[in-house]
Design a protein around this motif. Structure first.
Motif, PDB file in Angstrom:
ATOM      1  N   ALA A 154      -5.965  -8.105  -0.781  1.00 37.46           N
ATOM      2  CA  ALA A 154      -6.751  -7.083  -1.477  1.00 37.46           C
ATOM      3  C   ALA A 154      -8.121  -7.610  -1.865  1.00 37.46           C
ATOM      4  O   ALA A 154      -9.112  -6.875  -1.835  1.00 37.46           O
ATOM      5  N   ASP A 155      -8.207  -8.873  -2.234  1.00 38.23           N
ATOM      6  CA  ASP A 155      -9.494  -9.441  -2.648  1.00 38.23           C
ATOM      7  C   ASP A 155     -10.477  -9.492  -1.487  1.00 38.23           C
ATOM      8  O   ASP A 155     -11.671  -9.217  -1.666  1.00 38.23           O
ATOM      9  N   GLU A 156      -9.994  -9.840  -0.296  1.00 37.99           N
ATOM     10  CA  GLU A 156     -10.857  -9.836   0.884  1.00 37.99           C
ATOM     11  C   GLU A 156     -11.356  -8.427   1.156  1.00 37.99           C
ATOM     12  O   GLU A 156     -12.545  -8.216   1.458  1.00 37.99           O
ATOM     13  N   PHE A 157     -10.468  -7.461   1.064  1.00 40.13           N
ATOM     14  CA  PHE A 157     -10.850  -6.072   1.292  1.00 40.13           C
ATOM     15  C   PHE A 157     -11.905  -5.629   0.287  1.00 40.13           C
ATOM     16  O   PHE A 157     -12.925  -5.021   0.660  1.00 40.13           O
TER      17      PHE A 157
ATOM     18  N   GLN B 253     -19.642  -5.410  -0.330  1.00 42.99           N
ATOM     19  CA  GLN B 253     -20.814  -5.702   0.498  1.00 42.99           C
ATOM     20  C   GLN B 253     -21.293  -4.453   1.220  1.00 42.99           C
ATOM     21  O   GLN B 253     -22.489  -4.171   1.292  1.00 42.99           O
ATOM     22  N   ARG B 254     -20.358  -3.712   1.777  1.00 41.47           N
ATOM     23  CA  ARG B 254     -20.700  -2.493   2.506  1.00 41.47           C
ATOM     24  C   ARG B 254     -21.351  -1.467   1.589  1.00 41.47           C
ATOM     25  O   ARG B 254     -22.358  -0.839   1.944  1.00 41.47           O
ATOM     26  N   ARG B 255     -20.810  -1.296   0.427  1.00 45.38           N
ATOM     27  CA  ARG B 255     -21.335  -0.297  -0.511  1.00 45.38           C
ATOM     28  C   ARG B 255     -22.719  -0.670  -1.033  1.00 45.38           C
ATOM     29  O   ARG B 255     -23.553   0.207  -1.288  1.00 45.38           O
ATOM     30  N   LYS B 256     -22.977  -1.967  -1.197  1.00 46.26           N
ATOM     31  CA  LYS B 256     -24.309  -2.401  -1.655  1.00 46.26           C
ATOM     32  C   LYS B 256     -25.389  -2.102  -0.623  1.00 46.26           C
ATOM     33  O   LYS B 256     -26.556  -1.881  -0.972  1.00 46.26           O
ATOM     34  N   LEU B 257     -25.010  -2.113   0.652  1.00 49.33           N
ATOM     35  CA  LEU B 257     -25.990  -1.845   1.701  1.00 49.33           C
ATOM     36  C   LEU B 257     -26.405  -0.375   1.751  1.00 49.33           C
ATOM     37  O   LEU B 257     -27.500  -0.058   2.234  1.00 49.33           O
TER      38      LEU B 257
ATOM     39  N   ILE C 286     -30.177  -3.738   8.954  1.00 47.44           N
ATOM     40  CA  ILE C 286     -29.184  -3.433   7.919  1.00 47.44           C
ATOM     41  C   ILE C 286     -28.105  -2.522   8.476  1.00 47.44           C
ATOM     42  O   ILE C 286     -26.920  -2.634   8.133  1.00 47.44           O
ATOM     43  N   ASP C 287     -28.513  -1.590   9.367  1.00 49.27           N
ATOM     44  CA  ASP C 287     -27.543  -0.693   9.975  1.00 49.27           C
ATOM     45  C   ASP C 287     -26.517  -1.465  10.800  1.00 49.27           C
ATOM     46  O   ASP C 287     -25.327  -1.120  10.808  1.00 49.27           O
ATOM     47  N   VAL C 288     -26.970  -2.511  11.481  1.00 48.86           N
ATOM     48  CA  VAL C 288     -26.054  -3.363  12.241  1.00 48.86           C
ATOM     49  C   VAL C 288     -25.064  -4.040  11.291  1.00 48.86           C
ATOM     50  O   VAL C 288     -23.855  -4.087  11.551  1.00 48.86           O
ATOM     51  N   GLN C 289     -25.570  -4.560  10.175  1.00 46.10           N
ATOM     52  CA  GLN C 289     -24.689  -5.200   9.185  1.00 46.10           C
ATOM     53  C   GLN C 289     -23.660  -4.203   8.646  1.00 46.10           C
ATOM     54  O   GLN C 289     -22.477  -4.517   8.533  1.00 46.10           O
TER      55      GLN C 289
ATOM     56  N   LEU D 263     -19.615  -4.229   8.885  1.00 47.09           N
ATOM     57  CA  LEU D 263     -18.789  -4.212   7.669  1.00 47.09           C
ATOM     58  C   LEU D 263     -17.867  -2.999   7.658  1.00 47.09           C
ATOM     59  O   LEU D 263     -16.711  -3.093   7.226  1.00 47.09           O
ATOM     60  N   ASP D 264     -18.372  -1.835   8.107  1.00 46.02           N
ATOM     61  CA  ASP D 264     -17.520  -0.642   8.213  1.00 46.02           C
ATOM     62  C   ASP D 264     -16.299  -0.944   9.078  1.00 46.02           C
ATOM     63  O   ASP D 264     -15.168  -0.575   8.747  1.00 46.02           O
ATOM     64  N   LYS D 265     -16.536  -1.622  10.205  1.00 46.00           N
ATOM     65  CA  LYS D 265     -15.460  -1.954  11.128  1.00 46.00           C
ATOM     66  C   LYS D 265     -14.462  -2.906  10.478  1.00 46.00           C
ATOM     67  O   LYS D 265     -13.245  -2.710  10.574  1.00 46.00           O
ATOM     68  N   GLN D 266     -14.969  -3.930   9.795  1.00 45.82           N
ATOM     69  CA  GLN D 266     -14.074  -4.905   9.163  1.00 45.82           C
ATOM     70  C   GLN D 266     -13.242  -4.263   8.053  1.00 45.82           C
ATOM     71  O   GLN D 266     -12.044  -4.540   7.919  1.00 45.82           O
ATOM     72  N   VAL D 267     -13.889  -3.410   7.255  1.00 45.50           N
ATOM     73  CA  VAL D 267     -13.173  -2.722   6.176  1.00 45.50           C
ATOM     74  C   VAL D 267     -12.094  -1.814   6.761  1.00 45.50           C
ATOM     75  O   VAL D 267     -10.961  -1.773   6.277  1.00 45.50           O
TER      76      VAL D 267
END
Length: 442
Positions: free
Chosen positions: A27-30, A36-40, A87-90, A94-98
């Motif tokens: 859960a912590d990794e998630f 990170q995703r939300r900050k972007l 930033i869109d690439v990042q 991150l969307d994919k990892q989440v």
């Protein structure tokens, strides 16, 4: 799939639930990746707003004859576009990892589920029927893997010739018994108000993703198509792939995928008989004799869709319906409540029914009835509306249960109904389905 907002708002509850399950889901990794995703997002929106403002300014500056300032604005827009793209690439990564992490999270156990590590911590709730005392009758019972071939109703050797090991060939009265069991069970469920379906044997990735078979259990599935399109689900599964269904739970539940039902349609009670196919990866050495753990088997399935308020009552009703099959056949069984560490991936609460098998001198699972709460409905986007009670729509709760696994029921019948001369008495309720045959004899 779990609600992302719920995970954010209740991180410790989720950590504790995963620990109770014995799950390694982090859960912590998630939460870290999600943060990170939300900050972007505001950063990206801010840059886009600056780009739009600068773009509009260029036209104004050109009209005013301020070419130098316009060129400066153009350079700023170009830089902003470059920054936005980076930033869109990042964010996309991150969307994919989440997403990949989210779809691997198991359901949260209901608070009523006993905490435990494995099947040894499951709780027996009741027993029905008394196993036969064969010693008192003066003979030693045979296992179905010996009794069936002796009667000419099971042929394991020719099944290997036709396919491979852990497939079963039924002949004569054996084939009739299999068919009789399926028809008897379906009729019993139809009498209880279930709607029968005849689903496809092949299922696509969306269907199996919806109920949690994918991506977690891909190694257990038989694939029938290797080339898919470029739009793959997160988790590494190919969108164009077709699979032989491991259970009609997946197809019955997915009938209403991407639909919004009316509250008046609930509860939904569906049933189907279908062949099931499982590679049983990692099960070497476990129940490999006979018909207990095979690659192809028939199963009569029950699926309920209900409101959240009614789903645990629906679980009790579904389990009683599965028990009614065993009671009608007069097969001794027991009901087990699974502990947190033994729950299936999608289940919040599960009852197993275990039938008595003389060959094991023990009970063996023949049905598993689970309330998956909104876990599958969230993956499948199955919702309902109830304008009198709330605005918008909510996810239904989905339930599924075997009623029952036909091959295991077949084995239980010939073992529990065998006679000292090697024949098998046919249960009375099945005789009308077997041309009034009363006994299977060699």
């Amino acid at each position: 799939m779990l609600d992302v907002r719920f995970i954010r708002d209740n991180p410790q509850l989720v950590r504790d639930a995963m620990a109770a399950r014995g799950s390694g889901w982090n859960a912590d990794e998630f939460l870290a990746l999600d943060e990170q995703r939300r900050k972007l997002i505001p950063e990206l929106e801010g840059l886009q707003a600056r780009r739009n403002a600068a773009s509009k300014q260029i036209g104004t500056l050109m009209k005013e004859g301020r070419r130098a300032d316009a060129e400066t604005a153009k350079a700023e827009v170009a830089q902003l576009k470059s920054d936005i793209a980076a930033i869109d690439v990042q964010k996309t990564e991150l969307d994919k990892q989440v997403r990949e992490l989210a779809v691997t999270a198991p359901n949260l156990p209901d608070a009523s589920v006993p905490v435990g590590t494995d099947e040894n911590d499951n709780v027996e709730l009741k027993r029905w029927g008394i196993p036969r005392d064969f010693a008192a009758e003066g003979f030693e019972p045979q296992a179905h893997w010996d009794l069936g071939p002796a009667l000419g109703i099971i042929d394991f050797e020719r099944a290997v010739k036709l396919a491979e090991s852990r497939f079963v060939l039924l002949g004569g009265a054996g084939a009739q018994l299999e068919r009789a069991l399926i028809n008897f069970m379906l009729d019993l469920h139809l009498d209880a108000g279930y709607k029968e379906w005849w689903p496809p044997v092949l299922a696509n990735t969306d269907t199996l993703f919806s109920t949690g078979q994918l991506p977690k259990f891909e190694d257990d599935l038989y694939k029938t198509q290797t080339e898919g399109d470029a739009n793959a689900h997160d988790g590494g599964i190919t969108a164009g792939q077709l699979y032989l269904t491991p259970t009609s739970e997946a197809t019955l539940t997915s009938i209403h995928r991407d639909e919004v039902l009316d509250a008046k349609q609930l509860p939904v009670h569906y049933t189907a008989s279908a062949p099931c196919f499982r590679e049983e990866a990692g099960s070497a050495g476990r129940d490999t004799r006979g018909m207990i753990r095979v690659h192809q088997f028939d199963k009569v399935e029950l699926v309920h869709l209900s409101t959240p308020e009614d789903s645990f009552n629906e679980l009790e009703a579904m389990t009683l319906q599965a028990e009614s099959v065993l009671e009608a056949l007069n097969l001794p069984y027991r009901r087990i409540e699974l502990c947190t560490g033994d729950l299936g991936f999608s289940a919040a609460k599960t009852y197993d029914l275990e039938v008595w098998l003389p060959s094991y001198n023990d009970y063996k699972e023949i049905s598993s009835c689970s309330n998956c709460t909104d876990f599958q409905a969230r993956r499948a986007s199955i919702k309902y509306r109830d304008p009198e009670n709330f605005k918008g729509s909510r996810h239904v709760h989905t339930l599924n249960g075997s009623a029952v696994a036909v091959g295991r029921c077949f084995a239980a019948i010939i073992e529990n109904y065998q006679n000292s001369d090697g024949s098998v008495t046919i249960p009375e309720v099945l005789r009308p389905y077997m041309r009034n045959m009363t006994t299977i004899a060699s």
